[in-house]
Design a protein around this motif. Structure first.
Motif, PDB file in Angstrom:
ATOM      1  N   GLY A 231       0.783  -1.225   0.000  1.00 17.22           N
ATOM      2  CA  GLY A 231       0.000   0.000   0.000  1.00 17.22           C
ATOM      3  C   GLY A 231       0.813   1.272   0.000  1.00 17.22           C
ATOM      4  N   ILE A 232       2.154   1.153  -0.001  1.00 13.20           N
ATOM      5  CA  ILE A 232       2.997   2.351   0.096  1.00 13.20           C
ATOM      6  C   ILE A 232       3.943   2.471  -1.096  1.00 13.20           C
ATOM      7  N   THR A 233       4.795   1.456  -1.321  1.00 15.77           N
ATOM      8  CA  THR A 233       5.757   1.553  -2.414  1.00 15.77           C
ATOM      9  C   THR A 233       6.160   0.164  -2.893  1.00 15.77           C
ATOM     10  N   GLU A 234       6.821   0.144  -4.059  1.00 14.81           N
ATOM     11  CA  GLU A 234       7.221  -1.088  -4.697  1.00 14.81           C
ATOM     12  C   GLU A 234       8.564  -0.873  -5.389  1.00 14.81           C
ATOM     13  N   ILE A 235       9.119  -1.951  -5.961  1.00 10.69           N
ATOM     14  CA  ILE A 235      10.331  -1.797  -6.763  1.00 10.69           C
ATOM     15  C   ILE A 235      10.006  -0.887  -7.941  1.00 10.69           C
ATOM     16  N   ARG A 236      10.834   0.150  -8.155  1.00  6.96           N
ATOM     17  CA  ARG A 236      10.466   1.200  -9.113  1.00  6.96           C
ATOM     18  C   ARG A 236      11.616   1.536 -10.065  1.00  6.96           C
TER      19      ARG A 236
ATOM     20  N   ALA B 205      11.941   6.493   4.462  1.00  5.28           N
ATOM     21  CA  ALA B 205      12.889   7.417   3.840  1.00  5.28           C
ATOM     22  C   ALA B 205      14.136   6.689   3.347  1.00  5.28           C
ATOM     23  N   SER B 206      14.615   5.720   4.128  1.00  2.00           N
ATOM     24  CA  SER B 206      15.815   4.988   3.708  1.00  2.00           C
ATOM     25  C   SER B 206      15.527   4.131   2.481  1.00  2.00           C
ATOM     26  N   ILE B 207      14.366   3.487   2.443  1.00  2.95           N
ATOM     27  CA  ILE B 207      14.000   2.666   1.288  1.00  2.95           C
ATOM     28  C   ILE B 207      13.843   3.526   0.037  1.00  2.95           C
ATOM     29  N   ILE B 208      13.137   4.640   0.155  1.00  7.74           N
ATOM     30  CA  ILE B 208      12.925   5.500  -1.006  1.00  7.74           C
ATOM     31  C   ILE B 208      14.242   6.087  -1.502  1.00  7.74           C
ATOM     32  N   ALA B 209      15.108   6.501  -0.583  1.00 10.48           N
ATOM     33  CA  ALA B 209      16.394   7.085  -0.980  1.00 10.48           C
ATOM     34  C   ALA B 209      17.202   6.109  -1.830  1.00 10.48           C
ATOM     35  N   VAL B 210      17.258   4.862  -1.396  1.00 11.32           N
ATOM     36  CA  VAL B 210      18.002   3.837  -2.153  1.00 11.32           C
ATOM     37  C   VAL B 210      17.260   3.466  -3.429  1.00 11.32           C
ATOM     38  N   ASN B 211      15.948   3.288  -3.314  1.00 13.62           N
ATOM     39  CA  ASN B 211      15.110   2.888  -4.449  1.00 13.62           C
ATOM     40  C   ASN B 211      15.148   3.920  -5.571  1.00 13.62           C
ATOM     41  N   ASN B 212      15.297   5.189  -5.207  1.00 11.20           N
ATOM     42  CA  ASN B 212      15.387   6.262  -6.200  1.00 11.20           C
ATOM     43  C   ASN B 212      16.794   6.430  -6.745  1.00 11.20           C
ATOM     44  N   SER B 213      17.773   6.384  -5.871  1.00 10.26           N
ATOM     45  CA  SER B 213      19.144   6.758  -6.240  1.00 10.26           C
ATOM     46  C   SER B 213      19.783   5.797  -7.237  1.00 10.26           C
ATOM     47  N   ILE B 214      19.638   4.506  -6.990  1.00  9.89           N
ATOM     48  CA  ILE B 214      20.344   3.526  -7.832  1.00  9.89           C
ATOM     49  C   ILE B 214      19.906   3.610  -9.299  1.00  9.89           C
ATOM     50  N   PRO B 215      18.603   3.513  -9.608  1.00  9.33           N
ATOM     51  CA  PRO B 215      18.234   3.630 -11.025  1.00  9.33           C
ATOM     52  C   PRO B 215      18.503   5.007 -11.612  1.00  9.33           C
ATOM     53  N   SER B 216      18.375   6.063 -10.789  1.00 11.97           N
ATOM     54  CA  SER B 216      18.651   7.420 -11.277  1.00 11.97           C
ATOM     55  C   SER B 216      20.065   7.552 -11.808  1.00 11.97           C
ATOM     56  N   ILE B 217      21.014   6.879 -11.146  1.00 12.33           N
ATOM     57  CA  ILE B 217      22.418   6.975 -11.557  1.00 12.33           C
ATOM     58  C   ILE B 217      22.758   5.907 -12.586  1.00 12.33           C
ATOM     59  N   VAL B 218      22.494   4.648 -12.252  1.00  7.99           N
ATOM     60  CA  VAL B 218      22.935   3.529 -13.095  1.00  7.99           C
ATOM     61  C   VAL B 218      22.265   3.557 -14.467  1.00  7.99           C
TER      62      VAL B 218
ATOM     63  N   ALA C 245      15.577  14.399  -1.900  1.00 13.64           N
ATOM     64  CA  ALA C 245      14.470  15.335  -1.660  1.00 13.64           C
ATOM     65  C   ALA C 245      13.139  14.600  -1.681  1.00 13.64           C
ATOM     66  N   CYS C 246      12.990  13.681  -2.620  1.00  6.50           N
ATOM     67  CA  CYS C 246      11.772  12.870  -2.707  1.00  6.50           C
ATOM     68  C   CYS C 246      11.616  12.007  -1.452  1.00  6.50           C
ATOM     69  N   ALA C 247      12.698  11.347  -1.056  1.00  5.64           N
ATOM     70  CA  ALA C 247      12.658  10.479   0.129  1.00  5.64           C
ATOM     71  C   ALA C 247      12.321  11.274   1.382  1.00  5.64           C
ATOM     72  N   LEU C 248      12.917  12.449   1.518  1.00  9.42           N
ATOM     73  CA  LEU C 248      12.668  13.299   2.680  1.00  9.42           C
ATOM     74  C   LEU C 248      11.215  13.738   2.734  1.00  9.42           C
ATOM     75  N   THR C 249      10.700  14.199   1.609  1.00  2.00           N
ATOM     76  CA  THR C 249       9.330  14.710   1.564  1.00  2.00           C
ATOM     77  C   THR C 249       8.309  13.625   1.888  1.00  2.00           C
ATOM     78  N   ILE C 250       8.426  12.488   1.221  1.00  2.00           N
ATOM     79  CA  ILE C 250       7.455  11.415   1.433  1.00  2.00           C
ATOM     80  C   ILE C 250       7.646  10.775   2.801  1.00  2.00           C
ATOM     81  N   GLY C 251       8.909  10.561   3.194  1.00  2.00           N
ATOM     82  CA  GLY C 251       9.177   9.968   4.499  1.00  2.00           C
ATOM     83  C   GLY C 251       8.619  10.803   5.635  1.00  2.00           C
ATOM     84  N   TRP C 252       8.862  12.120   5.564  1.00  4.13           N
ATOM     85  CA  TRP C 252       8.333  13.006   6.605  1.00  4.13           C
ATOM     86  C   TRP C 252       6.811  13.046   6.570  1.00  4.13           C
TER      87      TRP C 252
END
Length: 267
Positions: A41-46, A157-170, A136-143
């Motif tokens: 109900g919150i997030t998935e692999i993205r 916040a930790s899950i979103i930060a990692v989930n966003n960062s890896i595909p954004s870079i790689v 910024a996304c992780a902070l906003t949604i996590g808070w």
């Protein structure tokens, strides 16, 4: 001002079309992975999180609006709720922060701001702004979801930060390298569509605002994580087994930082 770009872009037909295009592409990549749930109900692999920084750099505010709307469309397929408000803002910021900081943080020469990644310096700049957008996304949604007492900040916040960062870079770096020459050839870069007086200048004021934005994002995310862990929350999936959402210390650090970085980024 950033807020002028965000609002005035709606006067340009091409920019409106790019909002729709960005939203459609983002949603189309999000929806097939809705079954790969990380937090029910919150997030998935993205893997779709590759897109916001790329869309932001190419299409500017249109990419930011498209990312926000595309995420909201995706939420209709399993995660729609009150937390979608913060998801909308967070995904907007994941595209908005990279293009704003790309121009204003001072990592590049003012006469060479094209997002073509044709040098090591530009690849480094992309990595920095994409990470800050992800944070910024992780902070906003996590808070936001911690504030609503739905999910502990440390875990989400930790899950979103990692989930966003890896595909954004790689994946984001090669994707931008592939898309840029085509978008440029078709005259679809946002800086080629909007009027010169609608685009903020990378001056001293913008540099200070970009530095404040970056600092607030980092302090909010990592300071919030430290406060959350000190308050009994745990990082990643372990955080859902113990530690309660709505800690006052997290709300103060993460909440204040979120407000500061959003306001500073709009200057």
């Amino acid at each position: 001002m950033g807020v002028k770009e965000v609002l005035s872009m709606w006067r340009h037909t091409k920019m409106v079309v790019l909002v729709a295009l960005s939203a459609g592409i983002y949603a189309a990549v999000l929806i097939p992975f809705k079954g790969l749930v990380l937090i029910p109900g919150i997030t998935e692999i993205r893997p779709a999180n590759t897109l916001p920084p790329v869309l932001g750099l190419l299409f500017g505010p249109a990419g930011a609006w498209g990312s926000a709307i595309g995420n909201l469309i995706g939420d209709f397929f399993g995660t729609l709720g009150i937390g979608s408000i913060f998801g909308f803002i967070g995904n907007f910021m994941q595209a908005y922060i990279p293009y704003r900081l790309w121009r204003n943080l001072g990592l590049l020469r003012a006469d060479d701001l094209e997002p073509n990644l044709n040098s090591g310096r530009k690849i480094f700049a992309y990595t920095v702004v994409a990470l800050l957008g992800s944070f910024a996304c992780a902070l906003t949604i996590g808070w936001g979801l911690d504030l609503l007492k739905m999910v502990p900040f440390a875990a989400l916040a930790s899950i979103i930060a990692v989930n966003n960062s890896i595909p954004s870079i790689v994946l984001g770096i090669p994707l931008l390298m592939i898309l840029y020459p085509r978008v440029k050839k078709w005259n679809l870069l946002w800086t080629d569509i909007m009027e010169e007086d609608e685009i903020s200048k990378p001056d001293a004021k913008a540099r200070i605002a970009a530095l404040i934005t970056s600092l607030a994002i980092l302090v909010g995310l990592f300071g919030g994580l430290m406060a959350a862990v000190a308050g009994g929350q745990s990082l990643f999936a372990a955080g859902f087994a113990g530690g309660k959402a709505g800690l006052a210390s997290v709300g103060f650090i993460a909440g204040l930082s979120t407000i500061i970085f959003i306001l500073a980024s709009l200057l």
